[in-house]
Write a protein that holds these residues in place. Sequence first.
Motif, short mmCIF file in Angstrom:
data_model
loop_
_atom_site.label_atom_id
_atom_site.label_comp_id
_atom_site.label_asym_id
_atom_site.label_seq_id
_atom_site.Cartn_x
_atom_site.Cartn_y
_atom_site.Cartn_z
N GLY A 120 0.97 -1.13 -0.06
CA GLY A 120 0.07 0.11 0.10
C GLY A 120 0.90 1.37 -0.30
N ILE A 121 -0.10 2.23 -0.82
CA ILE A 121 0.27 3.70 -0.97
C ILE A 121 -0.22 4.75 -0.23
CG2 ILE A 121 1.09 4.27 -2.74
CD1 ILE A 121 4.03 4.86 -1.96
N GLN A 122 0.37 5.89 0.26
CA GLN A 122 -0.90 6.76 1.10
C GLN A 122 -0.60 8.00 0.54
OE1 GLN A 122 -0.33 8.70 5.47
NE2 GLN A 122 0.78 6.75 6.54
N PRO A 123 -1.94 8.88 -0.18
CA PRO A 123 -1.65 9.84 -0.65
C PRO A 123 -2.03 11.25 0.04
CG PRO A 123 -4.21 8.24 -0.06
CD PRO A 123 -3.19 8.09 0.58
N THR A 124 -0.41 10.78 0.73
CA THR A 124 -0.37 11.96 1.26
C THR A 124 0.13 13.41 1.00
OG1 THR A 124 1.47 10.71 1.98
CG2 THR A 124 -0.80 11.44 4.04
N ALA A 125 0.16 13.22 0.07
CA ALA A 125 1.52 14.38 -1.29
C ALA A 125 0.35 14.73 -2.17
CB ALA A 125 2.53 14.25 -1.41
N ASP A 126 1.06 15.47 -3.12
CA ASP A 126 0.00 15.56 -4.64
C ASP A 126 0.96 15.38 -5.30
OD1 ASP A 126 -1.91 17.60 -3.53
OD2 ASP A 126 -0.51 19.21 -2.98
N VAL A 182 -3.87 3.67 0.13
CA VAL A 182 -4.33 3.57 1.83
C VAL A 182 -5.30 4.58 2.06
CG1 VAL A 182 -2.99 1.12 2.13
CG2 VAL A 182 -1.73 3.20 2.50
N ASP A 183 -6.33 5.45 2.03
CA ASP A 183 -6.38 6.20 2.40
C ASP A 183 -6.89 6.51 4.01
OD1 ASP A 183 -9.28 4.61 1.33
OD2 ASP A 183 -10.40 6.24 0.79
N GLN A 184 -7.54 5.42 4.45
CA GLN A 184 -7.72 5.33 5.84
C GLN A 184 -6.72 6.01 6.28
OE1 GLN A 184 -10.44 1.41 4.85
NE2 GLN A 184 -12.21 2.79 5.43
#
Length: 330
Positions: A9-15, A43-45
């Motif tokens: 998984g990878i987080q969508p934490t940057a643009d 992994v948006d959660q």
Amino acid sequence: DQRPRVFSGIQPTADSFHLGNYLGALRNWVAMQETHDAFYCVVDQHAITMGHDPIALRNRTRISAAQLLALGLDPERCTLFVQSHVPEHAQLSWVLQCITGFGEASRMVQFKDKSAKSGQDGTTVGLFAYPILQAADILLYQADQVPVGEDQRQHLELTRDLAQRFNSRFGRTFNLPAAYILQDTAKIFDLQDPTAKMSKSSSSPAGIIDLLEDPARSAKKIKSAVTDTGREILYDEENKPGVSNLLTIFAALTTRTIDELLEQYDGRGYGDLKKDLADAVVGFVKPVQERTRAFLEDPGYLDKVLAVGAEKARAVAAPTLAEAYQHVGF
Ligand code: ADP
Ligand code: NA
């Protein structure tokens, strides 16, 4: 499918993802489509444990998915989906939280680091439970392998402990996942501080190559990267971390090895190396940006890809959750 199953998984934490994300992780996601039955999750959660902006999160989730497709994930050859589209993640996470010791969760180094920065009142229960949601992510798919960097090793150990505990307490339900040591992976350092890893949380934007930034800006960052004293182009991580980092990036982005680069640049200056690397970086990011833009300009297609991905994911996750529920007495 007889191939080993992998979950990542990878987080969508940057643009935008950065070059370190690609060369250290995402490039391998693309390769593993061929060798593994691969489940890849945005992994948006996991991205709401420290406070967030809803509009930014929704955008970043889509931009992340578009970039993953642009970098080479093929929805025909892997299962690409968004975590919140598959409710089984949160559902299994609750069950696993109820077999996790408070002390056990408190020992997670990443939690200790991150919560130390925000203080007890600024820390959420979600941040505390984060590694347990991560365990649910992995166990739902009965993954055989999980690619992990050093910083995630402890979380994978927790995942294995929880799987084993659940299985012995309630009956065999979960496969025990193993760490998958990535072969061809590069650790990329900050261009302005080559002793720290390139990271979205880096203090200087000049130290990071964002995959979606103006390529001219990326070229400029390469050309003004911190290099080391002396003039010789040598690979020496300790004494020449700046030049070594540039060589690592160059080798990772091209078919040349570091040894071949050393031979090619023997007797030449840092300027030549930087100019050629800047060209290589621009040559890499330009088509990635064009493809990302095309995916973002076709929201119907992106929605469809993610809906199909969620459906494929649920076909595996739902039976696993049903079995866990059955075993636990629901
Ligand atoms: P960041 O450090 O920017 O917050 P993440 O922690 O979200 O990045 O990492 C996402 C993925 O990218 C992980 O698999 C991580 O190992 C990889 N990664 C991040 N930064 C680098 C880097 N500088 N070099 C190699 N891999 C990296
Ligand atoms: Na290479």
